[in-house]
Scaffold this motif. Structure first.
Motif, PDB file in Angstrom:
ATOM      1  N   SER A   1       0.772  -1.249   0.000  1.00 23.20           N
ATOM      2  CA  SER A   1       0.000   0.000   0.000  1.00 23.20           C
ATOM      3  C   SER A   1       0.800   1.296   0.000  1.00 23.20           C
ATOM      4  N   HIS A   2       2.136   1.261  -0.022  1.00 19.68           N
ATOM      5  CA  HIS A   2       2.857   2.542   0.044  1.00 19.68           C
ATOM      6  C   HIS A   2       2.692   3.318  -1.260  1.00 19.68           C
ATOM      7  N   TRP A   3       2.545   4.642  -1.128  1.00 25.82           N
ATOM      8  CA  TRP A   3       2.229   5.493  -2.284  1.00 25.82           C
ATOM      9  C   TRP A   3       3.446   5.847  -3.129  1.00 25.82           C
ATOM     10  N   ASN A   4       4.666   5.704  -2.580  1.00 25.66           N
ATOM     11  CA  ASN A   4       5.858   6.204  -3.259  1.00 25.66           C
ATOM     12  C   ASN A   4       6.562   5.083  -4.014  1.00 25.66           C
ATOM     13  N   GLN A   5       6.832   5.296  -5.294  1.00 27.61           N
ATOM     14  CA  GLN A   5       7.421   4.251  -6.134  1.00 27.61           C
ATOM     15  C   GLN A   5       8.840   3.909  -5.709  1.00 27.61           C
ATOM     16  N   ALA A   6       9.610   4.933  -5.296  1.00 25.03           N
ATOM     17  CA  ALA A   6      10.986   4.667  -4.853  1.00 25.03           C
ATOM     18  C   ALA A   6      10.999   3.771  -3.623  1.00 25.03           C
ATOM     19  N   VAL A   7      10.069   4.006  -2.692  1.00 26.56           N
ATOM     20  CA  VAL A   7       9.959   3.163  -1.493  1.00 26.56           C
ATOM     21  C   VAL A   7       9.538   1.748  -1.883  1.00 26.56           C
ATOM     22  N   LEU A   8       8.626   1.609  -2.833  1.00 23.65           N
ATOM     23  CA  LEU A   8       8.209   0.281  -3.297  1.00 23.65           C
ATOM     24  C   LEU A   8       9.381  -0.495  -3.893  1.00 23.65           C
ATOM     25  N   ASN A   9      10.204   0.196  -4.686  1.00 20.93           N
ATOM     26  CA  ASN A   9      11.366  -0.469  -5.298  1.00 20.93           C
ATOM     27  C   ASN A   9      12.371  -0.916  -4.244  1.00 20.93           C
ATOM     28  N   LEU A  10      12.652  -0.030  -3.266  1.00 23.17           N
ATOM     29  CA  LEU A  10      13.596  -0.381  -2.202  1.00 23.17           C
ATOM     30  C   LEU A  10      13.060  -1.518  -1.344  1.00 23.17           C
ATOM     31  N   THR A  11      11.754  -1.512  -1.069  1.00 25.30           N
ATOM     32  CA  THR A  11      11.143  -2.592  -0.286  1.00 25.30           C
ATOM     33  C   THR A  11      11.294  -3.931  -1.013  1.00 25.30           C
ATOM     34  N   HIS A  12      11.078  -3.911  -2.311  1.00 25.46           N
ATOM     35  CA  HIS A  12      11.235  -5.134  -3.110  1.00 25.46           C
ATOM     36  C   HIS A  12      12.678  -5.648  -3.025  1.00 25.46           C
ATOM     37  N   ASN A  13      13.652  -4.734  -3.078  1.00 27.17           N
ATOM     38  CA  ASN A  13      15.056  -5.144  -3.003  1.00 27.17           C
ATOM     39  C   ASN A  13      15.385  -5.759  -1.650  1.00 27.17           C
ATOM     40  N   VAL A  14      14.851  -5.170  -0.565  1.00 27.51           N
ATOM     41  CA  VAL A  14      15.117  -5.706   0.776  1.00 27.51           C
ATOM     42  C   VAL A  14      14.481  -7.082   0.939  1.00 27.51           C
ATOM     43  N   ARG A  15      13.261  -7.251   0.464  1.00 29.33           N
ATOM     44  CA  ARG A  15      12.609  -8.568   0.544  1.00 29.33           C
ATOM     45  C   ARG A  15      13.399  -9.617  -0.243  1.00 29.33           C
ATOM     46  N   LYS A  16      13.876  -9.222  -1.394  1.00 36.31           N
ATOM     47  CA  LYS A  16      14.676 -10.152  -2.209  1.00 36.31           C
ATOM     48  C   LYS A  16      15.971 -10.520  -1.487  1.00 36.31           C
ATOM     49  N   MET A  17      16.569  -9.540  -0.785  1.00 32.62           N
ATOM     50  CA  MET A  17      17.805  -9.791  -0.045  1.00 32.62           C
ATOM     51  C   MET A  17      17.578 -10.807   1.070  1.00 32.62           C
ATOM     52  N   PHE A  18      16.460 -10.688   1.789  1.00 35.96           N
ATOM     53  CA  PHE A  18      16.152 -11.644   2.854  1.00 35.96           C
ATOM     54  C   PHE A  18      15.842 -13.031   2.282  1.00 35.96           C
ATOM     55  N   MET A  19      15.190 -13.057   1.144  1.00 32.36           N
ATOM     56  CA  MET A  19      14.916 -14.345   0.499  1.00 32.36           C
ATOM     57  C   MET A  19      16.217 -15.068   0.182  1.00 32.36           C
ATOM     58  N   GLU A  20      17.193 -14.329  -0.320  1.00 31.35           N
ATOM     59  CA  GLU A  20      18.492 -14.938  -0.661  1.00 31.35           C
ATOM     60  C   GLU A  20      19.264 -15.343   0.587  1.00 31.35           C
ATOM     61  N   MET A  21      19.090 -14.582   1.686  1.00 35.59           N
ATOM     62  CA  MET A  21      19.780 -14.937   2.935  1.00 35.59           C
ATOM     63  C   MET A  21      19.261 -16.268   3.491  1.00 35.59           C
ATOM     64  N   ASP A  22      17.936 -16.357   3.630  1.00 39.71           N
ATOM     65  CA  ASP A  22      17.343 -17.531   4.274  1.00 39.71           C
ATOM     66  C   ASP A  22      15.900 -17.671   3.789  1.00 39.71           C
ATOM     67  N   GLU A  23      15.715 -18.431   2.722  1.00 40.30           N
ATOM     68  CA  GLU A  23      14.375 -18.563   2.119  1.00 40.30           C
ATOM     69  C   GLU A  23      13.409 -19.241   3.078  1.00 40.30           C
ATOM     70  N   LYS A  24      13.891 -20.231   3.814  1.00 42.25           N
ATOM     71  CA  LYS A  24      13.022 -20.954   4.745  1.00 42.25           C
ATOM     72  C   LYS A  24      12.496 -20.013   5.833  1.00 42.25           C
TER      73      LYS A  24
END
Length: 543
Positions: free
Chosen positions: A470-493
């Protein structure tokens, strides 16, 4: 006029061998007279009286020495006496509020001060005690003055508001003040000044009056004071504890009483140099300065004015003793500016510098409360932009007031959907959520998070999920996606486990909300069936 000016010099020889207490008292009384009569921007009838009074001249003026003689025309043995006489001549204060007043006399004093600066810079003999006394008295008479009550009240530590961009007030007497400051700096820095003798006159009283001048609004004066206080601290070791204590008292008054002072940034810059010279292990006194002064300095609204110097002081402490990092972070969380988005961005910047220097043990002490706060910052809907001098926020109540103006409406809509926004000068200004997510661009911080992901990811996962939904700012959405991807790569389980747990909690929360809603509906139904008697409250159904 010039003859009248010179005729005020005493013609009788003074008693240069008077005791020390008489000299110091004379120095203080003369500077008090200067303080009470100095003009500040408006005409003062006492100026003429003070200028014509021989009481302003030091008692150490040497008889028979013409003060207007050049130093080169006097034998070496008499040059120190001429130096004292010229200092006496410079004890007359002029009214600079009227440029056409006493032009010749002002020029004589200016040329005399230039001569004195050149003499001190090239002197090749020890300064005598009478010369040291005369120098301190001349500086006290010229420099030490009391600023008007409203002087610079809207600046420095003042409001931190819309007046912060106003031009500072410049002292009209700067033509003379600059030379006096330059002379004092060269005098204190001179290798021919005996510190044991000078400390009698550059004493606690003299240093206290110098520190009071940091409240001046003229930035040129504060730069001179900063350099001079550095030299005093370096040369007079006996005064170092007093200087530190006096600076602390100024900070205490600023934080806990007035929140108004024009020299906080300069005093913090001096403190940063002092901290860098602290020996290890740190004394308890020095740690108290961190806990009781530097951390509370994050509280005032005007922190942005001295933020860079404050951050430097804090990081200096952590570099010297890394164990203090957890204490500093807990202090930042205590003073976290929940309702001030601009300060939040600054706090996040300082937090990143601290985390770069923190070790694993100290990080683990504070990671729970720290990442709860970072999670809140990641979900911030902070939006603000400047239109002229008006600050707008992403607040429906504020924006609705502007809907009638079609031009402002178009500007607001454009900025609401921009991914980035700019400040007054056109530079990119970070959103709170954006600045919080930038922490994951730091390799050292990512390494700390990776080693403690079992604790950190469950804390911040809800914030990441809400942002992506739900965040309105596209830059925040992109950064959030990158952080989620980083955690997925760290420990998917672990990531999938946190995701399923979050969905379960959301479902439970939704169920509880439905139950509450149903309970209220039942209460409304019961209340509507109850007859109205007397002053019984009536339930009004929503439209």
């Amino acid at each position: 006029m010039l003859k009248q000016f010179l005729s005020k010099l005493p013609r009788k020889a003074s008693k240069l061998d008077s005791d020390e207490s008489t000299r110091v008292n004379s120095l203080r009384s003369d500077s008090s007279a200067g303080k009470n009569h100095r003009p500040h921007g408006d005409n003062n009838s006492n100026i003429a009286k003070r200028t014509s009074s021989s009481a302003v001249f030091p008692s150490s003026t040497v008889a028979g020495i013409e003060p207007l003689l050049p130093f080169k025309d006097v034998p070496n043995g008499e040059r120190m006496n001429l130096f004292v006489s010229k200092l006496s001549l410079c004890c007359v204060i002029f009214d600079f509020s009227d440029p056409a007043k006493s032009i010749v006399e002002k020029d004589v004093k200016r040329r005399t001060l230039v001569e004195l600066v050149d003499f001190v810079a090239n002197v090749n003999m020890k300064f005598s005690e009478p010369a040291t006394l005369a120098m301190c008295r001349m500086c006290a008479v010229n420099l030490f003055r009391v600023f008007p009550p409203n002087y610079g009240s809207n600046r420095g530590g003042g409001g931190g508001g819309e007046n912060d961009d106003d031009e500072p007030t410049f002292d009209p007497a700067w033509a003379h003040l600059q030379l006096v400051y330059e002379l004092l700096l060269k005098f204190i820095s001179s290798t021919y000044l005996d510190a044991k003798v000078a400390k009698k006159y550059i004493d606690h009283w003299f240093i206290s009056r110098l520190l009071e001048l940091f409240d001046a609004e003229d930035p040129r004066e504060k730069d001179c004071l900063k350099t001079i206080l550095h030299r005093v601290y370096g040369k007079f070791m006996v005064h170092r504890p007093f200087i530190r204590k006096s600076i602390n008292n100024i900070f205490y008054r600023f934080v806990f009483e007035t929140e108004k002072h024009n020299g906080v940034a300069e005093l913090l810059e001096i403190s940063g140099s002092i901290i860098s010279g602290f020996a290890l292990p740190l004394k308890e006194e020095h740690k108290m300065f961190l806990w009781r002064v530097l951390i509370p300095l994050h509280k005032p609204k005007s922190m942005g004015i001295y933020f860079q110097q404050l951050t430097y002081c804090v990081t200096q402490f952590i570099e010297k003793e890394p164990k203090l990092a957890s204490t500093v972070i807990m202090g930042l969380l205590k003073y976290w500016p929940i309702t001030n988005s601009q300060k939040e961005v600054m706090f996040l910047g300082e937090l990143e510098e601290i985390l770069e220097a923190i070790n694993m043990v100290e990080f683990q002490k504070v990671m729970d409360p720290l990442f709860w706060r970072i999670g809140y910052c990641m979900n911030s809907l902070h939006f603000q932009s400047y239109f002229g001098n008006t600050l707008l926020s992403k607040d429906p109540l504020v924006i609705s007031m502007l809907w009638r103006n079609s031009i402002i409406y178009d500007m607001v809509v454009m900025h609401l959907y921009q991914s980035r926004w700019v400040g007054k000068s056109g530079e990119h200004v970070l959103l709170v959520a954006e600045r919080a997510l930038f922490l994951w661009n730091n390799d050292h911080i990512v390494n700390l998070i990776a080693h403690n992901r079992q604790v950190i990811l469950p804390i911040i996962f809800p914030a990441l999920d809400r942002n992506s939904q739900s965040h309105w700012n596209q830059a925040v959405l992109n950064l959030t996606h990158n952080v989620r991807k980083m955690f997925m790569e760290m420990d998917e389980k672990l990531y999938l486990s946190c995701h399923s747990h979050f969905k379960e909690e959301e479902a439970m929360s939704s169920t509880a909300a439905e139950k509450r809603k149903e309970a209220w509906k039942q209460l409304e139904r019961v209340a509507s069936l109850k007859p109205v008697i007397g002053n019984t409250a009536v339930l009004v159904s929503p439209i």
